[in-house]
Scaffold this active site. Structure first.
Site, short mmCIF file in Angstrom:
data_model
loop_
_atom_site.label_atom_id
_atom_site.label_comp_id
_atom_site.label_asym_id
_atom_site.label_seq_id
_atom_site.Cartn_x
_atom_site.Cartn_y
_atom_site.Cartn_z
N LYS A 13 -7.44 -9.64 6.15
CA LYS A 13 -6.03 -9.81 5.78
C LYS A 13 -5.59 -11.28 5.81
O LYS A 13 -6.27 -12.14 6.40
CB LYS A 13 -5.16 -8.98 6.72
CG LYS A 13 -5.37 -7.47 6.57
CD LYS A 13 -4.34 -6.71 7.39
CE LYS A 13 -4.50 -5.22 7.23
NZ LYS A 13 -3.42 -4.47 7.91
N TYR A 53 -0.74 0.09 -1.05
CA TYR A 53 -0.21 0.81 0.13
C TYR A 53 0.81 1.88 -0.27
O TYR A 53 1.69 2.19 0.53
CB TYR A 53 0.43 -0.19 1.09
CG TYR A 53 -0.58 -0.94 1.96
CD1 TYR A 53 -1.35 -0.27 2.91
CD2 TYR A 53 -0.74 -2.31 1.85
CE1 TYR A 53 -2.25 -0.95 3.73
CE2 TYR A 53 -1.65 -3.00 2.67
CZ TYR A 53 -2.39 -2.31 3.60
OH TYR A 53 -3.28 -2.99 4.41
N ASN A 116 -2.85 -7.59 11.65
CA ASN A 116 -3.96 -7.12 12.50
C ASN A 116 -5.33 -7.44 11.91
O ASN A 116 -6.30 -6.72 12.15
CB ASN A 116 -3.80 -5.62 12.80
CG ASN A 116 -3.74 -4.77 11.54
OD1 ASN A 116 -3.75 -5.30 10.43
ND2 ASN A 116 -3.69 -3.46 11.70
N HIS A 119 -8.31 -4.44 7.42
CA HIS A 119 -7.96 -3.08 6.98
C HIS A 119 -9.25 -2.33 6.70
O HIS A 119 -10.24 -2.92 6.27
CB HIS A 119 -7.12 -3.11 5.70
CG HIS A 119 -7.07 -1.79 4.99
ND1 HIS A 119 -6.19 -0.80 5.34
CD2 HIS A 119 -7.84 -1.28 3.98
CE1 HIS A 119 -6.41 0.27 4.57
NE2 HIS A 119 -7.40 0.00 3.74
N GLU A 130 -9.81 3.21 -2.95
CA GLU A 130 -9.48 1.81 -2.61
C GLU A 130 -10.49 0.84 -3.23
O GLU A 130 -10.11 -0.23 -3.72
CB GLU A 130 -9.37 1.65 -1.09
CG GLU A 130 -8.18 2.42 -0.54
CD GLU A 130 -8.02 2.35 0.98
OE1 GLU A 130 -8.87 1.75 1.66
OE2 GLU A 130 -7.01 2.89 1.46
P1 CMP Z 1 -3.78 -0.95 7.75
O1 CMP Z 1 -5.04 -0.37 8.26
O2 CMP Z 1 -3.87 -2.03 6.74
O3 CMP Z 1 -2.89 0.24 7.12
C1 CMP Z 1 -1.49 0.16 7.05
C2 CMP Z 1 -0.95 -0.98 7.84
O4 CMP Z 1 0.41 -0.89 8.16
C3 CMP Z 1 -1.63 -1.05 9.18
O5 CMP Z 1 -2.97 -1.50 8.99
C4 CMP Z 1 -0.74 -1.96 9.96
O6 CMP Z 1 -1.08 -3.33 9.83
C5 CMP Z 1 0.59 -1.71 9.29
N1 CMP Z 1 1.53 -1.06 10.19
C6 CMP Z 1 1.38 0.14 10.76
N2 CMP Z 1 2.45 0.42 11.54
C7 CMP Z 1 3.26 -0.67 11.45
C8 CMP Z 1 4.52 -0.99 12.02
N3 CMP Z 1 5.15 -0.14 12.85
N4 CMP Z 1 5.06 -2.17 11.70
C9 CMP Z 1 4.43 -3.03 10.84
N5 CMP Z 1 3.23 -2.77 10.27
C10 CMP Z 1 2.66 -1.60 10.59
#
Ligand code: CMP
Length: 141
Positions: A13, A53, A116, A119, A130
């Site tokens: 990311k 998403y 984070n 993904h 995807e």
């Molecule tokens: P990802 O695996 O990319 O899939 C969806 C993403 O949404 C997840 O990782 C997080 O980074 C993000 N996400 C999930 N919950 C929250 C939240 N409460 N606030 C902000 N981002 C979120």
């Protein structure tokens, strides 16, 4: 498709790319015996991030998520390994870096729930969708 079941989709990311950590993450992927079948650096538009998403469109964090994912380049990848979906999720760790196990990518490189570092697909069906969102069949080596 038998081969597809050993594939998953991953993203390094924008936070990890911005921090110059994508090389470290790619090394960890290789060290964990994933075969990189496709990889490219892209900068998603807001619309492309929203399309990716789409399942989260109704969630309160959708705006924050798609703004972040279109804020800078990221690395998209098709990864192959036996049981790739679970193996990649295990290597990534819990979605929230604060809850991720030691030794996982999100523990090491993730800063917050939203930013984070990586993904990964949550199922073989979604991995196929995807991968297809970013790569044509010809781009898988
Ligand atoms: P990802 O695996 O990319 O899939 C969806 C993403 O949404 C997840 O990782 C997080 O980074 C993000 N996400 C999930 N919950 C929250 C939240 N409460 N606030 C902000 N981002 C979120």
């Amino acid at each position: 498709m038998a081969e597809q079941s050993n594939l998953t989709f991953g993203i390094i990311k924008p936070d990890a790319v911005r921090a110059g950590k994508f090389g470290n993450i790619i090394q960890r992927i290789v060290d964990n015996d994933f075969k990189i079948r496709a990889m490219k650096l892209i900068h998603m538009t807001r619309e492309e991030a929203e399309g990716f998403y789409d399942v989260h469109r109704e969630r309160p964090f959708f705006g924050e998520l798609t703004t972040f994912m279109s804020s800078a380049p990221c690395v998209v990848m098709a990864l192959e390994k036996k049981g790739a979906v679970k193996a990649w999720r295990d290597l990534m760790g819990a979605t929230d870096p604060a809850k991720a196990d030691a030794g996982t990518l999100r523990k090491e490189f993730g800063g917050s729930l939203g930013e984070n570092a990586v993904h990964g697909s949550d199922s073989e069906e979604n991995a196929e969708i995807e991968i297809g969102y970013f790569f044509s069949k010809l781009e898988l080596v």
